[in-house]
Design a protein around this motif. Structure first.
Motif, PDB file in Angstrom:
ATOM      1  N   ASP A 170       1.014  -1.127  -0.141  1.00 55.15           N
ATOM      2  CA  ASP A 170       0.134   0.016  -0.055  1.00 55.15           C
ATOM      3  C   ASP A 170       0.923   1.193  -0.100  1.00 55.15           C
ATOM      4  N   PRO A 171       1.061   2.225  -0.992  1.00 57.60           N
ATOM      5  CA  PRO A 171       1.901   3.139  -1.295  1.00 57.60           C
ATOM      6  C   PRO A 171       1.667   4.188  -0.018  1.00 57.60           C
ATOM      7  N   GLU A 172       0.483   4.273   0.821  1.00 56.72           N
ATOM      8  CA  GLU A 172       0.453   5.201   1.522  1.00 56.72           C
ATOM      9  C   GLU A 172       0.873   4.955   2.932  1.00 56.72           C
ATOM     10  N   GLU A 173       1.307   3.537   3.176  1.00 52.22           N
ATOM     11  CA  GLU A 173       1.959   2.782   4.555  1.00 52.22           C
ATOM     12  C   GLU A 173       3.377   3.047   4.674  1.00 52.22           C
ATOM     13  N   PHE A 174       3.914   3.352   5.745  1.00 50.34           N
ATOM     14  CA  PHE A 174       5.340   3.943   5.781  1.00 50.34           C
ATOM     15  C   PHE A 174       6.040   2.960   7.017  1.00 50.34           C
ATOM     16  N   TRP A 175       5.343   2.420   7.958  1.00 47.67           N
ATOM     17  CA  TRP A 175       6.259   1.664   8.883  1.00 47.67           C
ATOM     18  C   TRP A 175       7.119   0.630   8.582  1.00 47.67           C
ATOM     19  N   PRO A 176       7.250  -0.064   7.410  1.00 49.92           N
ATOM     20  CA  PRO A 176       8.250  -0.915   7.137  1.00 49.92           C
ATOM     21  C   PRO A 176       9.543  -0.017   6.706  1.00 49.92           C
ATOM     22  N   ALA A 177       9.123   1.096   5.919  1.00 49.38           N
ATOM     23  CA  ALA A 177      10.411   1.796   5.293  1.00 49.38           C
ATOM     24  C   ALA A 177      10.956   2.655   6.529  1.00 49.38           C
ATOM     25  N   LEU A 178      10.374   2.933   7.502  1.00 46.88           N
ATOM     26  CA  LEU A 178      11.138   3.734   8.785  1.00 46.88           C
ATOM     27  C   LEU A 178      11.787   2.760   9.555  1.00 46.88           C
ATOM     28  N   LEU A 179      10.995   1.638   9.865  1.00 48.85           N
ATOM     29  CA  LEU A 179      11.650   0.647  10.641  1.00 48.85           C
ATOM     30  C   LEU A 179      12.943   0.052  10.139  1.00 48.85           C
ATOM     31  N   GLU A 180      13.056  -0.035   8.794  1.00 44.27           N
ATOM     32  CA  GLU A 180      14.165  -0.487   8.144  1.00 44.27           C
ATOM     33  C   GLU A 180      15.356   0.585   8.046  1.00 44.27           C
ATOM     34  N   LYS A 181      14.923   1.932   8.256  1.00 48.98           N
ATOM     35  CA  LYS A 181      15.734   2.953   8.199  1.00 48.98           C
ATOM     36  C   LYS A 181      16.387   2.967   9.684  1.00 48.98           C
ATOM     37  N   ALA A 182      15.773   2.773  10.605  1.00 51.84           N
ATOM     38  CA  ALA A 182      16.001   2.778  12.102  1.00 51.84           C
ATOM     39  C   ALA A 182      17.344   1.842  12.158  1.00 51.84           C
ATOM     40  N   TYR A 183      16.722   0.391  11.620  1.00 54.55           N
ATOM     41  CA  TYR A 183      17.858  -0.660  11.970  1.00 54.55           C
ATOM     42  C   TYR A 183      19.233  -0.289  10.998  1.00 54.55           C
ATOM     43  N   ALA A 184      19.023   0.221   9.939  1.00 53.63           N
ATOM     44  CA  ALA A 184      20.078   0.604   9.222  1.00 53.63           C
ATOM     45  C   ALA A 184      21.061   1.698   9.887  1.00 53.63           C
ATOM     46  N   LYS A 185      20.393   2.494  10.685  1.00 50.57           N
ATOM     47  CA  LYS A 185      21.170   3.512  11.428  1.00 50.57           C
ATOM     48  C   LYS A 185      21.881   2.694  12.253  1.00 50.57           C
ATOM     49  N   VAL A 186      21.306   1.769  13.269  1.00 48.55           N
ATOM     50  CA  VAL A 186      22.083   0.824  14.102  1.00 48.55           C
ATOM     51  C   VAL A 186      23.094   0.116  13.600  1.00 48.55           C
ATOM     52  N   CYS A 187      22.888  -0.443  12.282  1.00 46.26           N
ATOM     53  CA  CYS A 187      23.958  -1.229  11.480  1.00 46.26           C
ATOM     54  C   CYS A 187      25.203  -0.311  11.244  1.00 46.26           C
ATOM     55  N   GLY A 188      24.730   1.052  10.688  1.00 46.12           N
ATOM     56  CA  GLY A 188      25.716   1.796  10.081  1.00 46.12           C
ATOM     57  C   GLY A 188      25.391   2.602   8.938  1.00 46.12           C
ATOM     58  N   SER A 189      24.820   1.703   8.235  1.00 46.44           N
ATOM     59  CA  SER A 189      24.359   2.315   6.775  1.00 46.44           C
ATOM     60  C   SER A 189      23.349   1.192   6.240  1.00 46.44           C
ATOM     61  N   TYR A 190      22.647   1.467   5.244  1.00 51.17           N
ATOM     62  CA  TYR A 190      21.738   0.759   4.644  1.00 51.17           C
ATOM     63  C   TYR A 190      22.756  -0.504   3.744  1.00 51.17           C
ATOM     64  N   ASP A 199      25.297  -1.944   5.119  1.00 51.11           N
ATOM     65  CA  ASP A 199      25.625  -2.548   6.235  1.00 51.11           C
ATOM     66  C   ASP A 199      24.852  -3.801   6.419  1.00 51.11           C
ATOM     67  N   MET A 200      23.584  -3.351   6.084  1.00 46.46           N
ATOM     68  CA  MET A 200      22.485  -4.633   6.101  1.00 46.46           C
ATOM     69  C   MET A 200      22.690  -5.738   5.221  1.00 46.46           C
ATOM     70  N   ASN A 201      23.506  -5.393   4.119  1.00 50.33           N
ATOM     71  CA  ASN A 201      23.666  -6.528   3.189  1.00 50.33           C
ATOM     72  C   ASN A 201      24.279  -7.834   3.890  1.00 50.33           C
ATOM     73  N   ALA A 202      23.460  -8.807   3.424  1.00 47.32           N
ATOM     74  CA  ALA A 202      23.701 -10.179   3.919  1.00 47.32           C
ATOM     75  C   ALA A 202      24.098 -10.375   5.551  1.00 47.32           C
ATOM     76  N   GLY A 203      23.225 -11.461   5.757  1.00 46.93           N
ATOM     77  CA  GLY A 203      23.283 -11.708   7.368  1.00 46.93           C
ATOM     78  C   GLY A 203      22.534 -13.103   7.518  1.00 46.93           C
ATOM     79  N   THR A 204      22.240 -13.624   8.898  1.00 45.54           N
ATOM     80  CA  THR A 204      21.467 -14.556   9.155  1.00 45.54           C
ATOM     81  C   THR A 204      20.267 -14.169   9.967  1.00 45.54           C
ATOM     82  N   PRO A 205      18.903 -14.759  10.042  1.00 40.93           N
ATOM     83  CA  PRO A 205      17.726 -14.449  10.587  1.00 40.93           C
ATOM     84  C   PRO A 205      17.768 -14.268  12.116  1.00 40.93           C
ATOM     85  N   VAL A 206      18.694 -15.099  12.629  1.00 42.99           N
ATOM     86  CA  VAL A 206      18.611 -15.059  14.067  1.00 42.99           C
ATOM     87  C   VAL A 206      19.514 -13.908  14.696  1.00 42.99           C
ATOM     88  N   GLU A 207      20.208 -13.256  13.883  1.00 39.19           N
ATOM     89  CA  GLU A 207      20.547 -11.674  14.265  1.00 39.19           C
ATOM     90  C   GLU A 207      19.519 -10.896  14.712  1.00 39.19           C
TER      91      GLU A 207
END
Length: 496
Positions: A164-184, A186-194
């Motif tokens: 739904d183009p009007e919904e933004f929680w996924p994009a904002l959540l991903e941005k917050a985790y990218a910030k924790v990781c250092g950048s977008y 830095d999220m490239n490749a990983g395991t689900p358990v992390e």
């Protein structure tokens, strides 16, 4: 209570008092923006190429990136539209299927979702372009602040996007985790358990599906009934990652496990596992797939309940095919009571921070007989199980996890050491720290199968009542690093 020698300490992991990530206070920043009638721009994770990082966009595409707020993408943006589900979004160009598969699993557990996404975040009242999310990072919950400027090319989001183009929680959540990781990037490749651990602050059990335990179905069924999260992965194989195989599965890809169910067909019970692809599309084409003939052989009720012939990325397959095509299953939980299928006996968890220091407390593995004793030592006494917990006295009664803490902000720059731990039975004696001679004459009663260069290693063990010593170590001596040791016990544990 457990205590430890070697400079380690017990820690508080309370969600009620999360640390302010980058020392940014959400409420203070919000009040400041509202009083000044301005929209927030995060100087700690700025809307520019630094936050995207290297390696995921060509330089020609990087020049096309425009950071815009949701109001510039659609006229009436919403944080959430009609609730939060795994079908809300699809993966973008960054290879973070491990992260998104974990989100898919989390959407099935409302209490856990509420921990990560604080309520009352909207684009309406008191909007100032500021949002926040919470993650558990190496022993502590952190509150992560972001602005809502999102990277786009030609007006379209380049990373995770909502259906739904009007919904933004996924994009904002991903941005917050990218910030924790250092950048977008830095999220490239990983395991689900992390991500599962970072979403829950819990512990995980890893099941190798190439040689699954005989009670795998019971484990998955009990985990599904509890608030456990499950995710799995397909190994890369001979071809490159993200290659769609003829059977519809994707090499080197992570999936969420969203259900388990026994279905009767021709008088026989079949064990089925439901999986979800974080691409938001692309499904299994084998037995029990959406268009499989087997669905015409089950009861109309089962067919109506389970079958959904839509390419939404979710599908059923048999437990046998699940073990055949997936390499491992990760079950993450706050309490591993699903292991014995009962919640009558609550497991108890303790966390400890420690550190290996070259020349001091970094003794290396047991091969280093003259220095192994220098490693931090955790002495634990295990009492006899209470009557209500002793039904499965011979089953695993302790889970030990060792997680190394990063020494760099950017996730992809972290170089994990090879880590493991050993557990020894020890005499009931007031020894402050066991010397080298003890480890020369005594062998471990349990230990990690091997030393691996992973963020975390864990092992389930069965220990009879008595005193034990847990010794975490790096494979090589004189390697400096910090770690987090987690001890989860079914029986009461303490140290003199």
């Amino acid at each position: 209570m457990e205590k430890a020698t070697g400079g380690s300490q017990s820690i508080d992991r309370s969600l009620d008092t999360p640390e302010k990530f980058d020392n940014q206070d959400y409420q203070q920043l919000k009040q400041s923006c509202l009083s000044k009638r301005m929209r927030y721009i995060d100087d700690k994770f700025p809307p520019d190429t630094r936050s995207i990082g290297d390696g995921i966009l060509k330089s020609s595409d990087m020049n096309k990136v425009v950071w815009v707020r949701p109001h510039k993408i659609v006229p009436n943006p919403s944080f959430v539209v009609d609730g939060i589900t795994r079908f809300d979004f699809g993966q973008g160009i960054v290879g973070n299927c491990w992260f998104l598969a974990s989100i898919g699993a989390v959407t099935l557990q409302e209490p856990i979702l509420a921990q990560i996404i604080p309520k009352d975040q909207t684009f309406d009242e008191d909007y100032c372009g500021l949002f926040h999310f919470r993650f558990w990072r190496f022993g502590r919950w952190v509150d992560v602040v972001i602005d809502d400027k999102l990277p786009t090319i030609k007006g379209r989001l380049i990373f995770v996007h909502s259906k739904d183009p009007e919904e933004f929680w996924p994009a904002l959540l991903e941005k917050a985790y990218a910030k924790v990781c250092g950048s977008y990037s830095d999220m490239n490749a990983g395991t689900p358990v992390e991500a599962l651990v970072d979403f829950t602050g819990g512990v995980h059990v890893c099941v190798e599906l190439s040689s699954p335990p005989p009670n795998l179905w019971e484990l998955m069924s009990h985990a599904r009934q509890s608030q456990s999260l499950m995710a799995c992965a397909i190994p890369p194989g001979a071809t490159s990652e993200n290659t769609v195989l003829p059977n519809g599965l994707v090499n080197g890809h992570a999936y969420a496990v969203t259900g388990v169910k026994e279905i009767k067909i021709r008088g026989q019970l079949v064990k089925l596992v439901r999986l979800w692809n974080p691409w938001g599309k692309g499904e299994w084409k084998g037995d029990w797939s959406d268009k499989s003939r087997f669905w015409q052989m089950v009861s109309p009720q089962d067919r109506a309940t389970c079958l959904d012939v839509i390419d939404d990325g979710e599908f059923w397959m048999t437990l046998e095919d699940f073990c055949k095509f997936y390499s491992d299953l990760n079950i993450c939980c706050l309490c591993p009571d699903f292991l014995d299928g009962s919640s009558t006996c609550h497991w108890k968890t303790s966390f400890y921070e420690g550190r290996w220091v070259a020349g001091s407390t970094a003794g290396g593995c047991l091969n280093n007989s003259d220095s192994f004793w220098k490693n931090p030592q955790y002495r634990v006494k295990i009492d006899k199980l209470l009557d209500k917990c002793a039904v499965n006295q011979g089953e695993n009664n302790m889970l030990v996890s060792l997680m190394q803490k990063p020494n760099k902000r950017n996730r992809r720059q972290v170089k994990n050491l090879y880590i493991g731990f050993s557990i020894f039975a020890v005499p009931d004696a007031g020894v402050e720290k066991f010397p080298a001679s003890f480890f020369i004459t005594n062998r471990p009663v349990a230990q990690t199968n091997k030393y691996v260069n992973a963020r975390e290693v864990m092992k389930l063990v069965m220990l009879m009542p008595g005193e034990y010593l847990i010794v975490p170590s790096t494979y090589k001596p004189d390697e400096t690093a910090s770690f987090l040791l987690t001890i989860v016990s079914k029986a009461e544990t303490h140290t003199k």
